[in-house]
Design a protein around this motif. Sequence first.
Motif, PDB file in Angstrom:
ATOM      1  N   ILE A 474       0.848  -1.192   0.000  1.00 60.49           N
ATOM      2  CA  ILE A 474       0.000   0.000   0.000  1.00 60.49           C
ATOM      3  C   ILE A 474       0.884   1.243   0.000  1.00 60.49           C
ATOM      4  O   ILE A 474       1.659   1.475   0.935  1.00 60.49           O
ATOM      5  N   GLY A 475       0.784   2.026  -1.084  1.00 65.23           N
ATOM      6  CA  GLY A 475       1.575   3.258  -1.177  1.00 65.23           C
ATOM      7  C   GLY A 475       0.721   4.508  -1.161  1.00 65.23           C
ATOM      8  O   GLY A 475       1.190   5.582  -1.538  1.00 65.23           O
ATOM      9  N   LEU A 476      -0.531   4.383  -0.716  1.00 63.64           N
ATOM     10  CA  LEU A 476      -1.434   5.535  -0.707  1.00 63.64           C
ATOM     11  C   LEU A 476      -0.950   6.577   0.298  1.00 63.64           C
ATOM     12  O   LEU A 476      -0.715   6.265   1.466  1.00 63.64           O
ATOM     13  N   VAL A 479      -3.129   6.917   3.489  1.00 63.22           N
ATOM     14  CA  VAL A 479      -2.903   5.927   4.540  1.00 63.22           C
ATOM     15  C   VAL A 479      -1.620   6.252   5.298  1.00 63.22           C
ATOM     16  O   VAL A 479      -1.558   6.137   6.531  1.00 63.22           O
ATOM     17  N   LYS A 480      -0.589   6.676   4.572  1.00 65.60           N
ATOM     18  CA  LYS A 480       0.664   7.041   5.234  1.00 65.60           C
ATOM     19  C   LYS A 480       0.473   8.215   6.178  1.00 65.60           C
ATOM     20  O   LYS A 480       1.053   8.264   7.264  1.00 65.60           O
ATOM     21  N   ARG A 481      -0.356   9.178   5.760  1.00 70.11           N
ATOM     22  CA  ARG A 481      -0.612  10.332   6.634  1.00 70.11           C
ATOM     23  C   ARG A 481      -1.372   9.908   7.884  1.00 70.11           C
ATOM     24  O   ARG A 481      -1.105  10.417   8.983  1.00 70.11           O
ATOM     25  N   LEU A 482      -2.311   8.994   7.735  1.00 72.54           N
ATOM     26  CA  LEU A 482      -3.053   8.509   8.897  1.00 72.54           C
ATOM     27  C   LEU A 482      -2.138   7.755   9.852  1.00 72.54           C
ATOM     28  O   LEU A 482      -2.248   7.892  11.078  1.00 72.54           O
ATOM     29  N   GLY A 539      -6.225  -1.743  11.641  1.00 70.50           N
ATOM     30  CA  GLY A 539      -6.798  -1.397  10.356  1.00 70.50           C
ATOM     31  C   GLY A 539      -5.837  -0.614   9.483  1.00 70.50           C
ATOM     32  O   GLY A 539      -5.756  -0.830   8.266  1.00 70.50           O
ATOM     33  N   LEU A 540      -5.072   0.310  10.090  1.00 70.13           N
ATOM     34  CA  LEU A 540      -4.088   1.077   9.329  1.00 70.13           C
ATOM     35  C   LEU A 540      -2.886   0.230   8.952  1.00 70.13           C
ATOM     36  O   LEU A 540      -2.363   0.311   7.828  1.00 70.13           O
ATOM     37  N   THR A 541      -2.434  -0.595   9.868  1.00 71.10           N
ATOM     38  CA  THR A 541      -1.242  -1.406   9.637  1.00 71.10           C
ATOM     39  C   THR A 541      -1.474  -2.466   8.559  1.00 71.10           C
ATOM     40  O   THR A 541      -0.657  -2.653   7.660  1.00 71.10           O
ATOM     41  N   ASP A 542      -2.607  -3.160   8.642  1.00 72.73           N
ATOM     42  CA  ASP A 542      -2.904  -4.255   7.716  1.00 72.73           C
ATOM     43  C   ASP A 542      -3.809  -3.809   6.573  1.00 72.73           C
ATOM     44  O   ASP A 542      -4.452  -4.637   5.929  1.00 72.73           O
ATOM     45  N   PHE A 543      -3.862  -2.524   6.319  1.00 72.88           N
ATOM     46  CA  PHE A 543      -4.764  -1.966   5.303  1.00 72.88           C
ATOM     47  C   PHE A 543      -4.574  -2.693   3.966  1.00 72.88           C
ATOM     48  O   PHE A 543      -3.472  -2.800   3.448  1.00 72.88           O
ATOM     49  N   GLY A 544      -5.672  -3.195   3.437  1.00 73.68           N
ATOM     50  CA  GLY A 544      -5.622  -3.906   2.169  1.00 73.68           C
ATOM     51  C   GLY A 544      -5.166  -5.345   2.276  1.00 73.68           C
ATOM     52  O   GLY A 544      -5.093  -6.045   1.264  1.00 73.68           O
ATOM     53  N   GLY A 650     -16.716  11.218   0.452  1.00 73.32           N
ATOM     54  CA  GLY A 650     -16.282  12.217  -0.528  1.00 73.32           C
ATOM     55  C   GLY A 650     -14.800  12.489  -0.531  1.00 73.32           C
ATOM     56  O   GLY A 650     -14.257  13.026  -1.496  1.00 73.32           O
ATOM     57  N   SER A 651     -14.075  12.170   0.545  1.00 70.59           N
ATOM     58  CA  SER A 651     -12.641  12.439   0.649  1.00 70.59           C
ATOM     59  C   SER A 651     -11.915  11.143   0.946  1.00 70.59           C
ATOM     60  O   SER A 651     -12.327  10.384   1.838  1.00 70.59           O
ATOM     61  N   GLU A 652     -10.844  10.850   0.220  1.00 75.03           N
ATOM     62  CA  GLU A 652     -10.148   9.571   0.378  1.00 75.03           C
ATOM     63  C   GLU A 652      -9.638   9.371   1.802  1.00 75.03           C
ATOM     64  O   GLU A 652      -9.909   8.358   2.441  1.00 75.03           O
ATOM     65  N   GLU A 653      -8.883  10.348   2.311  1.00 74.02           N
ATOM     66  CA  GLU A 653      -8.294  10.188   3.640  1.00 74.02           C
ATOM     67  C   GLU A 653      -9.372  10.111   4.713  1.00 74.02           C
ATOM     68  O   GLU A 653      -9.313   9.252   5.610  1.00 74.02           O
TER      69      GLU A 653
END
Length: 737
Positions: A474-476, A479-482, A539-544, A650-653
């Motif tokens: 995951i390179g989004l 997600v990195k900002r979160l 959820g953030l760590t294993d995202f996707g 409406g917003s990805e993050e």
Amino acid sequence: MDNSMETDEIEPRGTKRTASDAGLASSQTRRIRALDPDVVNKIAAGEIIVAPMHALKELIENAVDAGSTSIEILVKDGGLKLLQITDNGYGIDVDDLPILCERFTTSKLKEFEDLTSIGTYGFRGEALASISHIAHLTVTTKTANSSCAWRAHYSDGKLVPAKPGQSAKPKPTAGRGGTQITVEDLFYNVPTRRRAFRSASEEYAKILDVVGRYAVHCSGVAFSCKKHGDSGVSISTASSSSTIDRVRQIHGSAVANELIDFNIEDTKRLGFKASGMVTNANYHVKRTVILLFINHRSVESLALKKALEQTYSTFLPKGGHPFAYIDLEIEPNRVDVNVHPTKREVNFLNEDEIIEAICSEIRSQLAQVDSSRTFMTQTLLPGIARVPELQQQTDTPHTPIRKTGPSPSQKTYENSLVRTDSRMRKITSMLPSVTPSHHHSGAGAVSTDLAGARPEVADDGLHYETTDREALRIGLSSVKRLRAAVRSEMHNGLTELFSTHSYVGLVDERRRIAALQAGVKLYLVDYGMTLAEFFYQIGLTDFGNFGVIKLDPPPTLTELMKLGVDIEREEHQSSGSISTEEDEEIFTKAPDIVTKTLIERRDMLDEYFSIKITEQGELLTIPLLLKGYVPSLAKLPRFLLRLGPYVNWGSEEECFRTFLRELAAFYTPEQLPTPPSGEAGSVEDESVSSRRVQLAQMLEHVLFPGVRARLVATEALLNAVVEVADLKGLYRVFERC
């Protein structure tokens, strides 16, 4: 061969000649005489301005001294062709411009004794004078009470006309408040020095290093630096940025994510205060990077560098070096800043003691968080302590497995000893089993062993299969900002508590309170808040890359939504709220609206969250966040219903953040009613009893071991932990009895 032939021997270069060889035999020709002032000034300039970076350092310090909150730097050819700095400080009075570039003219020093209390960067009045002797210097400045800006040109410390034949006096011009200093053709009259610079890119890199140091240190000051002709900037920091944000912008997230704070002071004996940030044991590079400021002046200290590297040698692998930002404030009368022409070095009293105190504090901080270093381990008994696989992402917000233990040289007293060996028999193993060997509920099955044996992990009632699905990278950026946001809110002390705790027991299922022991202290923890944050971080760590729980037969979304609406309607009515026709209309339409929303986004839900939905609206799978634990499936209808109004699609993050928060709330254990008091007629439902036993097993053997291994405790969790007992305090009570 003719021996009478004479051969001329060429004298090698650099050979020292005697006075007679040089034609200076007469003592009259060797009289001492004063050097020409122009030669003196060029020698002095060469000592102070060694390279473009030194000229810029002096100009930055002058700008900060002038109260600037914004400093803009423009560079061409590594500063040799152009070096321009623009600030919004107080400016220079037009009456002071004629002597601005004369040597030893300053507004910061009157008597020699003032050196013992100097609190500004510049003070000797040599920087601009030195620059004017080896470059073309232009100053444009405007004070607050001036109606216009004034521009002046300098050469060899004196005012000169902009063009031949014009007046040398400063000229009025348009300009904003503050000062702009333009240095052109640096070392144009010192060709030997100019030829010594190998490349413009090297000099620009050194300039960026200087700007980066002051950009990290000078809070409240915005910095920007760019090459002439480039559209983008090389460095840009906002005046409102925190120190850690400045480090992240200039040195990268790899450094900023691994920083720990330190703070130490000894104002009575050594007269100093030191604070800053250093990297922990997870970060190391090939070369030590130290941003050292003594009384807010960027300096170097070989002694401190060696001591710091020695301190880290026990924490980092061989060849690894740290990053450190150290802000050292010493009483001015203990510091001599006038020991180096460029003020690159300073002398101060009790240097060894102060350095040792700083390194000792850093060593102490590293020892506390050294437990965050990751190791591959094998659990003692399979199935008892399920340790999640170490994540491959370098910016994951959790702290995996931690290594703890006191320093070998640290003496341990009896009142600090605590039983923490998991192999020792626990008191719960001595209690007889009060439940049947198997209970079945909607969330799975629970098993207990005979009295005297260690309870095993509860059977979750699921059969696990390993698939050949490859993990997604995951390179989004969202997600990195979160993940970075979680890291920025990390509370070191609380994270250490959770990473070293021993689970004591379940206290209250209705209020969701458990007891933990950390060190010699006992805590009550709101496991509802704690596990909500824990599952959000999973959820953030294993995202996707979640596992899946297959639902067979698959329910339809619409039917589940209707159940969720019934639950919402009952809570709405039980709270005393009067339902209006508008409320009823919302309750009626909600299942179809939310179902349509989820079906439209089913590809994204499947890829990122392992929620598989058919075109007809059947729910095939839900995500598996933690092996060995199944959430209460009674919460599933409400979870799905809340995905409509409580997720920002409406917003990805914001979509990912709000969705993962709802998913974490679904996975957080539910509140259970207070157990019956035992009076006649008060019999608890069998399914609730089964869930109560299952929850107790899950908390001890699955959930809190996961928390110990992975949770990064944020400051918000301070409200979830209360200290109730301290062994050392109890010792003092017993001593008085």
